[in-house]
Design a protein around this motif. Structure first.
Motif, PDB file in Angstrom:
ATOM      1  N   ALA B  73       0.835  -1.201   0.000  1.00 23.89           N
ATOM      2  CA  ALA B  73       0.000   0.000   0.000  1.00 23.89           C
ATOM      3  C   ALA B  73       0.875   1.259   0.000  1.00 23.89           C
ATOM      4  O   ALA B  73       0.533   2.263  -0.625  1.00 23.89           O
ATOM      5  CB  ALA B  73      -0.924  -0.013   1.202  1.00 23.89           C
ATOM      6  N   ALA B  76       2.396   1.786  -3.392  1.00 27.60           N
ATOM      7  CA  ALA B  76       1.361   2.247  -4.327  1.00 27.60           C
ATOM      8  C   ALA B  76       1.162   3.760  -4.250  1.00 27.60           C
ATOM      9  O   ALA B  76       0.806   4.390  -5.233  1.00 27.60           O
ATOM     10  CB  ALA B  76       0.050   1.529  -4.036  1.00 27.60           C
ATOM     11  N   TYR B  81       2.022   3.129 -11.654  1.00 30.51           N
ATOM     12  CA  TYR B  81       2.538   2.200 -12.666  1.00 30.51           C
ATOM     13  C   TYR B  81       1.547   2.054 -13.805  1.00 30.51           C
ATOM     14  O   TYR B  81       0.365   1.776 -13.587  1.00 30.51           O
ATOM     15  CB  TYR B  81       2.769   0.841 -11.986  1.00 30.51           C
ATOM     16  CG  TYR B  81       3.243  -0.279 -12.879  1.00 30.51           C
ATOM     17  CD1 TYR B  81       4.249  -0.093 -13.818  1.00 30.51           C
ATOM     18  CD2 TYR B  81       2.695  -1.556 -12.755  1.00 30.51           C
ATOM     19  CE1 TYR B  81       4.692  -1.145 -14.612  1.00 30.51           C
ATOM     20  CE2 TYR B  81       3.139  -2.612 -13.534  1.00 30.51           C
ATOM     21  CZ  TYR B  81       4.133  -2.403 -14.462  1.00 30.51           C
ATOM     22  OH  TYR B  81       4.571  -3.450 -15.235  1.00 30.51           O
ATOM     23  N   LEU B  97     -12.944   3.858 -14.468  1.00 32.38           N
ATOM     24  CA  LEU B  97     -11.632   3.244 -14.651  1.00 32.38           C
ATOM     25  C   LEU B  97     -10.526   4.164 -14.128  1.00 32.38           C
ATOM     26  O   LEU B  97      -9.629   3.731 -13.403  1.00 32.38           O
ATOM     27  CB  LEU B  97     -11.421   2.943 -16.137  1.00 32.38           C
ATOM     28  CG  LEU B  97     -10.079   2.351 -16.520  1.00 32.38           C
ATOM     29  CD1 LEU B  97      -9.916   0.989 -15.886  1.00 32.38           C
ATOM     30  CD2 LEU B  97      -9.962   2.228 -18.025  1.00 32.38           C
ATOM     31  N   LEU B 100      -9.961   4.223 -10.443  1.00 30.73           N
ATOM     32  CA  LEU B 100      -9.198   3.138  -9.803  1.00 30.73           C
ATOM     33  C   LEU B 100      -7.848   3.656  -9.312  1.00 30.73           C
ATOM     34  O   LEU B 100      -7.278   3.147  -8.352  1.00 30.73           O
ATOM     35  CB  LEU B 100      -8.970   1.976 -10.773  1.00 30.73           C
ATOM     36  CG  LEU B 100     -10.196   1.186 -11.226  1.00 30.73           C
ATOM     37  CD1 LEU B 100      -9.783   0.086 -12.193  1.00 30.73           C
ATOM     38  CD2 LEU B 100     -10.915   0.582 -10.035  1.00 30.73           C
ATOM     39  N   GLY B 101      -7.336   4.686  -9.976  1.00 35.26           N
ATOM     40  CA  GLY B 101      -6.060   5.273  -9.587  1.00 35.26           C
ATOM     41  C   GLY B 101      -6.075   5.855  -8.175  1.00 35.26           C
ATOM     42  O   GLY B 101      -5.020   6.089  -7.587  1.00 35.26           O
ATOM     43  N   ILE B 103      -7.344   4.336  -5.569  1.00 30.01           N
ATOM     44  CA  ILE B 103      -7.405   3.257  -4.570  1.00 30.01           C
ATOM     45  C   ILE B 103      -6.304   3.371  -3.507  1.00 30.01           C
ATOM     46  O   ILE B 103      -6.588   3.226  -2.318  1.00 30.01           O
ATOM     47  CB  ILE B 103      -7.398   1.863  -5.260  1.00 30.01           C
ATOM     48  CG1 ILE B 103      -8.752   1.629  -5.916  1.00 30.01           C
ATOM     49  CG2 ILE B 103      -7.074   0.741  -4.274  1.00 30.01           C
ATOM     50  CD1 ILE B 103      -8.876   0.306  -6.641  1.00 30.01           C
ATOM     51  N   PRO B 104      -5.046   3.671  -3.884  1.00 33.39           N
ATOM     52  CA  PRO B 104      -4.009   3.721  -2.845  1.00 33.39           C
ATOM     53  C   PRO B 104      -4.277   4.779  -1.766  1.00 33.39           C
ATOM     54  O   PRO B 104      -3.730   4.707  -0.672  1.00 33.39           O
ATOM     55  CB  PRO B 104      -2.739   4.075  -3.630  1.00 33.39           C
ATOM     56  CG  PRO B 104      -3.010   3.662  -5.024  1.00 33.39           C
ATOM     57  CD  PRO B 104      -4.476   3.836  -5.233  1.00 33.39           C
ATOM     58  N   LEU B 106      -7.366   5.606  -0.590  1.00 27.88           N
ATOM     59  CA  LEU B 106      -8.638   5.429   0.125  1.00 27.88           C
ATOM     60  C   LEU B 106      -8.436   4.613   1.398  1.00 27.88           C
ATOM     61  O   LEU B 106      -7.744   3.607   1.392  1.00 27.88           O
ATOM     62  CB  LEU B 106      -9.653   4.711  -0.761  1.00 27.88           C
ATOM     63  CG  LEU B 106     -10.060   5.413  -2.070  1.00 27.88           C
ATOM     64  CD1 LEU B 106     -11.054   4.549  -2.833  1.00 27.88           C
ATOM     65  CD2 LEU B 106     -10.671   6.767  -1.774  1.00 27.88           C
ATOM     66  N   LEU B 149      -5.845   4.733 -19.914  1.00 27.25           N
ATOM     67  CA  LEU B 149      -5.050   4.006 -18.921  1.00 27.25           C
ATOM     68  C   LEU B 149      -3.928   4.893 -18.369  1.00 27.25           C
ATOM     69  O   LEU B 149      -3.563   4.792 -17.192  1.00 27.25           O
ATOM     70  CB  LEU B 149      -4.491   2.718 -19.520  1.00 27.25           C
ATOM     71  CG  LEU B 149      -5.571   1.644 -19.735  1.00 27.25           C
ATOM     72  CD1 LEU B 149      -5.063   0.518 -20.612  1.00 27.25           C
ATOM     73  CD2 LEU B 149      -6.057   1.073 -18.397  1.00 27.25           C
ATOM     74  N   ARG B 152      -5.470   6.957 -15.812  1.00 23.01           N
ATOM     75  CA  ARG B 152      -5.626   6.140 -14.600  1.00 23.01           C
ATOM     76  C   ARG B 152      -4.345   6.186 -13.766  1.00 23.01           C
ATOM     77  O   ARG B 152      -4.382   6.364 -12.559  1.00 23.01           O
ATOM     78  CB  ARG B 152      -5.968   4.701 -15.019  1.00 23.01           C
ATOM     79  CG  ARG B 152      -6.631   3.838 -14.011  1.00 23.01           C
ATOM     80  CD  ARG B 152      -5.713   3.344 -12.937  1.00 23.01           C
ATOM     81  NE  ARG B 152      -4.571   2.609 -13.468  1.00 23.01           N
ATOM     82  CZ  ARG B 152      -3.407   2.524 -12.849  1.00 23.01           C
ATOM     83  NH1 ARG B 152      -3.197   3.115 -11.691  1.00 23.01           N
ATOM     84  NH2 ARG B 152      -2.406   1.862 -13.389  1.00 23.01           N
ATOM     85  N   VAL B 156      -3.192   8.655  -9.716  1.00 21.99           N
ATOM     86  CA  VAL B 156      -2.572   8.270  -8.443  1.00 21.99           C
ATOM     87  C   VAL B 156      -1.840   9.481  -7.841  1.00 21.99           C
ATOM     88  O   VAL B 156      -1.745   9.623  -6.624  1.00 21.99           O
ATOM     89  CB  VAL B 156      -1.576   7.094  -8.639  1.00 21.99           C
ATOM     90  CG1 VAL B 156      -0.948   6.681  -7.321  1.00 21.99           C
ATOM     91  CG2 VAL B 156      -2.268   5.912  -9.284  1.00 21.99           C
TER      92      VAL B 156
END
Lengths: 328, 258
Positions: B73, B76, B81, B97, B100-101, B103-104, B106, B149, B152, B156
């Motif tokens: 985590a 990330a 990446y 989509l 999703l970036g 997520i690290p 949250l 992508l 995405r 991050v």
């Protein structure tokens, strides 16, 4: 469709299906009599029918259906394969084998709890074999291969018991159990299945975010900080305990885990996390309705639940096939 | 800024040695290109920096912390990446989509916050995919999907960005746009590491190139130092025209050395 709206709608459908389920049966029971029995009137017939027969059946329909629907959705997300369902990891067949052994050796007659407990032991055994065979690899392919090996082995074991069954009655009993049913289940069955199913549901619902991340593949998910090893343990434990508990009381009921996520997916944003809870609710509705169908379709012997769900599965796949071929 | 150190890194996959003693220090605020022929170990190096590939010997550190010991985590949040190959298993809507970036960032069981939404919008604007917001990602063209992508990965907002072949399936216009974008990210302080095959774009945009050959560093430094006739002949086995067009360096492969 908005997620809150969808979940509320499915929740209401669940309630409606449950209500229908306690109304339908050989002895008619009006909504008024049900309500009176619930608030404690002294109508002994209504109370017995309601509390000893209909309520356990409705509760099991909802919980077993929810477990199978959610297990299908979670496994499809994890294996990234829309054809995955609990049987691909070998759990359903192994649980069934446990139950069949109990029937074969006459253990099931010792106590009502023996058969379900044996089924759960079968599921746990399958899980241990699964982890041993798949090893530390995080690839879903090794898991599917291990699952198919276990499933086939358990299937062969079931065939063997049928083959060697001491008399036609034992074979008949085994075959009947394998068709799946919620008939004549008591609150004891609910007490056996419900804790397992609750644990299973909780473990599987936990994985939403990790399943979403897997949309990007294993490297993509790991780079987002997802611990795939831990996730796999949660997922497999959830499926084994939950589906094991469910199969233990209902017998083999196929297709629910396969078709429910397919029906739910177009109503969501199609991300794996978005179909988890709705698939549980959808599974609860589908199985309860199938169990009502079993009771209302007039046949000389009561129809078996697994037969009805198998027939329901076919049209869903035909629709998908037609969409794939762009016929519809 | 985040500093990455690669110290005598060896990686073997089965019996095959893929990386054989890589040493490099990657500083922030630079666009670093990793180039080399197929099978040279470029993607393996990228994966090793992320901790996705375990070192057989040696190690990778991020700000002096060993990647192998850092929790997933935490890595990330430090490194974003963009994997090779446009993997996309479910037909998600573009905005979902790109999200999703986040997520690290949250907390467990939390929802996307307004700050996350701003980061998602910013990433979509940077990658020029805001107009695709409501489209289904799997129904996009290869080039559109590549940019989605990339968005995405940008969402991050990590101090390091590793992009494995970010130009694959992009037309020349979008290739230039993506390289400009990576350059801007580096100028903003992000350590950008890009695995590239196009030597002209690598020469034109990268601040530093690492040329890999058979799992070893064949050359490392500024583009003029790395991209010379001798290195191209030795590593790629080609003769190439090296020069400049309108003031920008260009590399045109001409013949395979026999």
């Amino acid at each position: 469709m908005n997620r809150t709206v969808l979940i509320t709608l499915l929740g209401f459908c669940c309630l409606a299906a449950a209500l229908l389920s306690i109304t339908f049966g050989t002895a008619p029971l009006s909504l008024q009599r049900i309500f009176e029995a619930l608030i404690g009137s002294d109508d002994p017939v209504a109370r017995i029918i309601l509390f000893d027969l209909r309520m356990p059946r409705a509760l099991l329909g909802l919980s077993v259906g929810a477990m199978l629907g959610l297990a299908g959705a979670a496994l499809q997300g994890y294996l990234r394969n829309p054809l995955a369902e609990p049987s691909v990891v070998g759990v359903s067949n192994s649980a069934a084998l446990g139950a069949v052994i109990a029937l074969y050796f006459g253990l099931a007659e010792l106590h009502a709890a023996v058969l379900p407990v044996m089924a759960i032991i079968g599921a746990i055994f399958a899980l241990m074999m699964l982890f041993a065979l798949a090893g530390k690899s995080e690839s879903p392919l090794t898991l599917i291969l291990a699952g198919i090996a276990i499933s086939t082995l358990a299937g062969a074991g079931i065939s063997l018991t049928l083959n060697l069954s001491p008399n036609p009655f034992a074979a008949m009993e085994i075959a009947t159990w394998l068709l799946g049913s919620l008939e004549d289940r008591s609150f004891n069955h609910v007490l056996i299945a419900l804790p397992c199913i609750a644990v299973g549901l909780a473990l599987l619902l936990w994985n939403g975010r990790a399943l979403d991340a897997l949309t990007l593949g294993e490297d993509g998910a790991k780079a987002l900080g997802i611990d795939l090893g831990l996730m796999r343990i949660r997922l497999m434990l959830g499926v084994a305990i939950g589906v094991g508990g469910a199969v233990a009381v209902s017998g083999s009921v196929g297709f629910v885990g396969l078709i429910v996520p397919h029906i739910i997916r177009p109503l969501t944003d199609r991300s794996p996390s978005a179909i988890l809870l709705p698939s549980a609710l959808g599974g609860a509705i589908l199985l309860t309705l199938a169990d009502i169908l079993v009771r209302v379709i007039p046949t000389s012997n009561e129809l078996k639940l697994g037969v009805v769900t198998a027939f329901l599965g076919v049209p869903v796949f035909l629709v998908h096939l037609m969409r794939e071929r762009r016929i519809w | 800024m985040v500093a990455i150190a690669i110290e005598s890194l060896h990686i073997s996959l089965g019996k095959q040695a893929v990386l054989r003693g890589i040493d490099a220090h990657l500083e922030g605020g630079m666009l670093i290109g990793i180039i080399g022929p197929n099978g040279a170990g470029k993607s393996t190096l990228a994966r090793a920096i992320l901790g996705l590939q375990k070192a057989t010997k040696g190690r990778v550190t991020i700000d002096e912390a060993d990647v192998a010991a850092l929790p997933h985590a935490q890595i990330a949040r430090l490194i974003s990446y963009l994997p090779q190959g446009q993997t996309l298993h479910w037909p998600l809507v573009v905005e979902r989509l790109v999200a999703l970036g986040r997520i690290p960032h949250l907390a467990p069981f939390s929802q996307i916050s307004d700050a996350d939404r701003i980061a998602i919008d910013r990433a979509m604007t940077l990658a020029d995919v805001s107009t695709l917001r409501d489209r289904t990602a799997t129904e996009l063209s290869g080039g559109e999907r590549a940019r989605v992508l990339l968005a995405r990965a940008l969402a991050v907002e990590a101090p390091v960005l590793i992009a494995d072949e970010p130009l694959a399936s992009l037309d020349p216009g979008h290739q230039l746009e993506v390289m400009d974008l990576l350059k801007d990210q580096a100028a903003g302080g992000v350590t950008v590491i890009a695995v590239l095959h196009d030597l002209t774009l690598a020469a034109r945009f990268c601040d530093r190139l690492i040329l890999l050959d058979k799992g070893q560093v064949a050359a490392d430094g500024d583009t003029a130092k790395v991209l010379n006739a001798e290195n191209l002949a030795r590593v790629y086995g080609i003769r190439a025209w090296l020069g400049a067009v309108e003031g920008s360096p260009a590399v045109v492969p001409l013949f395979r050395n026999v």
